[in-house]
Design a protein around this motif. Structure first.
Motif, mmCIF file in Angstrom:
data_model
loop_
_atom_site.group_PDB
_atom_site.id
_atom_site.type_symbol
_atom_site.label_atom_id
_atom_site.label_comp_id
_atom_site.label_asym_id
_atom_site.label_seq_id
_atom_site.Cartn_x
_atom_site.Cartn_y
_atom_site.Cartn_z
ATOM 1 N N SER A 1 3.844 -28.811 -25.400
ATOM 2 C CA SER A 1 4.815 -27.683 -25.113
ATOM 3 C C SER A 1 4.415 -26.426 -25.977
ATOM 4 O O SER A 1 5.068 -25.326 -25.461
ATOM 5 C CB SER A 1 6.345 -28.089 -25.398
ATOM 6 N N CYS A 2 3.784 -26.443 -27.004
ATOM 7 C CA CYS A 2 3.397 -25.165 -27.611
ATOM 8 C C CYS A 2 2.325 -24.370 -26.789
ATOM 9 O O CYS A 2 2.081 -23.367 -27.343
ATOM 10 C CB CYS A 2 2.929 -25.608 -29.120
ATOM 11 N N GLY A 3 1.839 -24.944 -25.897
ATOM 12 C CA GLY A 3 0.665 -24.268 -25.067
ATOM 13 C C GLY A 3 -0.618 -24.764 -25.422
ATOM 14 O O GLY A 3 -1.604 -24.526 -24.842
ATOM 15 N N TYR A 4 -0.824 -25.802 -26.408
ATOM 16 C CA TYR A 4 -1.959 -26.186 -27.063
ATOM 17 C C TYR A 4 -2.664 -27.561 -25.961
ATOM 18 O O TYR A 4 -1.733 -28.365 -25.737
ATOM 19 C CB TYR A 4 -2.237 -26.838 -28.109
ATOM 20 N N GLY A 5 -3.746 -27.117 -25.392
ATOM 21 C CA GLY A 5 -4.258 -28.416 -24.549
ATOM 22 C C GLY A 5 -5.396 -28.762 -24.726
ATOM 23 O O GLY A 5 -6.294 -28.023 -25.093
ATOM 24 N N TYR A 6 -5.796 -29.929 -24.500
ATOM 25 C CA TYR A 6 -7.170 -30.749 -24.661
ATOM 26 C C TYR A 6 -7.504 -31.727 -23.694
ATOM 27 O O TYR A 6 -6.652 -32.220 -22.860
ATOM 28 C CB TYR A 6 -7.277 -31.120 -26.100
ATOM 29 N N THR A 7 -8.795 -32.054 -23.369
ATOM 30 C CA THR A 7 -8.983 -33.039 -22.406
ATOM 31 C C THR A 7 -9.770 -34.352 -23.203
ATOM 32 O O THR A 7 -10.149 -34.339 -24.494
ATOM 33 C CB THR A 7 -10.279 -32.630 -21.682
ATOM 34 N N GLU A 8 -9.396 -35.412 -22.663
ATOM 35 C CA GLU A 8 -9.771 -36.707 -23.375
ATOM 36 C C GLU A 8 -10.525 -37.758 -22.314
ATOM 37 O O GLU A 8 -9.846 -37.716 -21.286
ATOM 38 C CB GLU A 8 -8.471 -37.493 -24.112
ATOM 39 N N SER A 9 -11.571 -38.139 -22.839
ATOM 40 C CA SER A 9 -12.457 -39.021 -21.959
ATOM 41 C C SER A 9 -13.200 -40.236 -22.952
ATOM 42 O O SER A 9 -13.446 -39.927 -24.093
ATOM 43 C CB SER A 9 -13.531 -38.511 -21.223
ATOM 44 N N TYR A 10 -13.284 -41.113 -21.967
ATOM 45 C CA TYR A 10 -14.006 -42.325 -23.176
ATOM 46 C C TYR A 10 -15.461 -42.385 -22.625
ATOM 47 O O TYR A 10 -15.928 -42.742 -21.469
ATOM 48 C CB TYR A 10 -13.261 -43.846 -22.812
#
Length: 604
Positions: free
Chosen positions: A347-356
């Motif tokens: 909700s603070c605007g910080y976004g990231y991607t995650e993959s295995y």
């Protein structure tokens, strides 16, 4: 009114009923019979979706016939209706009751894998049984379903009628009696139980209690497949497992019989499309295949539970830092590696991607957006004079990332200064060329225009520019055109005379010869000379037949053959149906040896 129309047998296709009537009363040709039945001689002999039923039912006096009864009991409409929405169904019924076309397009047959049957199919054993019990045979409705290849009663493959092209007429209903003279081949027996089971389910759709059940859910099979457990994550279907299970359930022979082979590498494969949102129609047999798969599949073999999972926020200045509070994410499949990638945003605007990464056995994360809260902390650290390295430690990132943000901030301030200068240049350009439009100014300095347009197009279009009045269109001299067209048409008439053209010379032919058909037809009222000449020299159908009669008389006299009525009409190729009072008088005069002046435009 038709009094003695035959009563249809149980499950007899409507085509067969009309064909039997054709055979009983073959007087005056099939066009006359069509006119008597449907009040029109242009009705096509269609197996699955007949038209003109409203006029037909009004014309049959012996009762027991209504449009609804015929459609539900003696056509293939119930077979398709379960998979058609109510709006399309209304249009299709209206087309069947009246004499309008496009039925196959509306149902989706033309775009499907099974083309509509042109000629009836039959079972030899059913035919022999009918002859013994009824004295005649008929075409069964279940045998005309394009996707059903077998007779369910005798479990043998159906035979197709083959009629030569010269004898094939779209208005002629072929009677079942032609089977008697058809080559007697040994029927192929169906030895596949699943083919018979699928065919039985398809024929059951003809029954009224199942025909009108329609489910309009866009993701109907998507939900059912997920309930079986074919899940790759919380939302996606595991296509690899689904294809494997589907091909294990249906043998290649069954899928080939119903033209429903599957290929996971084919992006337009029907199985992928039917388990996703339905954006096109599917043949009923494919609905039956997927329903059979869902009903017979063992749920317990692949059912897996997907546990709810939460992800942490990785923003060091957020109150949720390293706390697993994020439950929603967006998922996609990487085309190169075929790896699932989740996008997680706080909700603070910080976004990231995650993959295995399967080959390394680790989870890989990459920041995609830092958000306003993180950038505010960065600006605060820089204003306090904290070093870049120390700022990077506080914000949990690389020092190069801090430098990139600072460079971007400086470049934005430089762009704003440059933008002011560029706008001044454009305003000076407008003053120096006050009578030029924006398009003309753009040609003077395209680089300046492009710079401002890509950064502030609203400002550019709001400036005041002179309005250029459109150039007046050149007026067309229709009098000259009229004379030119008239001359060209007269030349085309001379050309027809030289080449010995003897067919009917109508208006369309003469206009098309000069290659100006569209202009003349659209502006006919503006070309009085051409129009009056065409009306004068063109032949009507009646005039053309009279000319043929004259030619026929001359030919018979030349060959020393007696001129009588039937020879004259046959030589002139004129049917009794087309004899008007004027033509009758001409025939009488020709038989009496009178000379006639025919309307021949070649002498005009």
């Amino acid at each position: 009114m038709i009094v003695n129309f035959p009563k249809p047998y149980d499950d007899e296709i409507f085509y067969s009923v009309v064909a039997r009537y054709f055979e009983y009363y073959r007087v005056g040709g099939h066009k006359k019979i069509l006119k008597a039945l449907f009040l029109s001689d242009t009705i096509s002999a269609t197996l699955d979706f007949p038209s003109g039923l409203k006029d037909f039912c009004c014309n049959i006096k012996n009762g027991g016939f209504s449009e609804e009864y015929i459609i539900n009991n003696h056509t293939l409409f119930p077979y398709y209706s379960r998979f058609i929405d109510s709006k399309k169904k209304t249009r299709i019924l209206d087309s069947m009751n009246n004499k309008s076309g496009n039925i196959h397009t509306r149902v989706g047959i033309n775009a499907g894998v099974f083309s509509p049957l042109q000629l009836p199919r039959f079972c030899r054993k059913c035919y022999n049984e009918d002859i013994k019990s009824l004295g005649e045979s008929y075409f069964r409705r279940a045998h005309q379903i394009p996707s059903v290849p077998i007779c369910l009663k005798h479990n043998v493959f159906l035979e197709k009628l083959y009629i030569g092209v010269n004898f094939l007429n779209k208005h002629y209903f072929i009677p079942p009696s032609v089977i008697e003279n058809y080559p007697k081949l040994e029927a192929s027996i169906n030895d596949n139980k699943l083919v018979k089971e699928i065919s039985q389910r398809a024929c059951n759709l003809l029954k009224l209690e199942t025909a009108h059940i329609f489910n309009n859910q866009a993701y109907l099979y998507n939900r059912k497949i997920k309930e079986l457990g074919f899940l790759k994550n919380q939302k996606s279907i595991d296509l690899a497992s689904l294809y494997e299970a589907f091909e294990n359930h249906f043998s290649p022979q069954v899928l080939l019989t119903f033209k429903s082979q599957v290929d996971i590498n084919d992006p337009s494969c029907w199985l992928k499309s039917i388990v996703r949102k339905h954006r096109k129609s599917f043949d009923p047999i494919r609905h039956i295949l997927i329903e059979n798969f869902v009903l017979s599949f063992n749920n317990k073999s692949v059912t897996t539970k997907v546990k709810s999972k939460k992800w942490p926020c990785l923003n060091p200045v957020c109150e949720h830092y390293n706390k697993k509070v994020i439950s929603k994410y967006k998922s996609s499949i990487d085309k190169k590696t075929n790896r699932e990638i989740k996008y997680i945003e706080c909700s603070c605007g910080y976004g990231y991607t995650e993959s295995y990464l399967e080959n390394k056995g680790v989870t890989f994360r990459r920041v995609k957006i830092y958000g306003n809260l993180w950038e505010e902390k960065l600006n605060l650290c820089i204003s306090k004079g904290i070093s870049i390295r120390k700022t990077a430690q506080i914000l949990n990132c690389d020092s190069k990332t801090i430098k990139l943000f600072l460079d971007k901030k400086c470049s934005n301030s430089k762009i704003s200064i440059t933008m002011i200068e560029k706008k001044k240049q454009w305003l000076n350009l407008i003053k120096q060329n006050s009578k030029m439009s924006i398009t003309e100014l753009r040609k003077l300095n395209p680089a300046l225009y492009s710079f401002i347009y890509h950064r502030d197009s609203n400002w550019l279009t709001k400036q005041k520019y002179p309005i250029n009045k459109p150039q007046p269109k050149l007026r067309i001299d229709w009098g000259k055109r009229d004379s030119d067209f008239l001359l060209q048409i007269k030349e085309s008439i001379n050309y027809l005379k030289i080449t010995g053209y003897n067919k009917r010379k109508n208006k369309t032919l003469l206009i098309s010869l000069i290659g100006k058909q569209a202009i003349i037809e659209k502006n006919y009222s503006k070309l009085p000379l051409t129009a009056s000449f065409l009306e004068k020299v063109t032949e009507s159908k009646e005039d053309y037949r009279i000319r043929r009669l004259k030619s026929a008389q001359m030919k018979l006299i030349k060959n020393n053959i007696d001129v009588n009525r039937w020879r004259l009409l046959r030589e002139a190729r004129i049917r009794e149906d087309y004899l008007t009072s004027k033509i009758e008088k001409v025939v009488e005069d020709l038989l009496n040896g009178k000379e006639l002046k025919d309307k021949n435009l070649l002498s005009a």
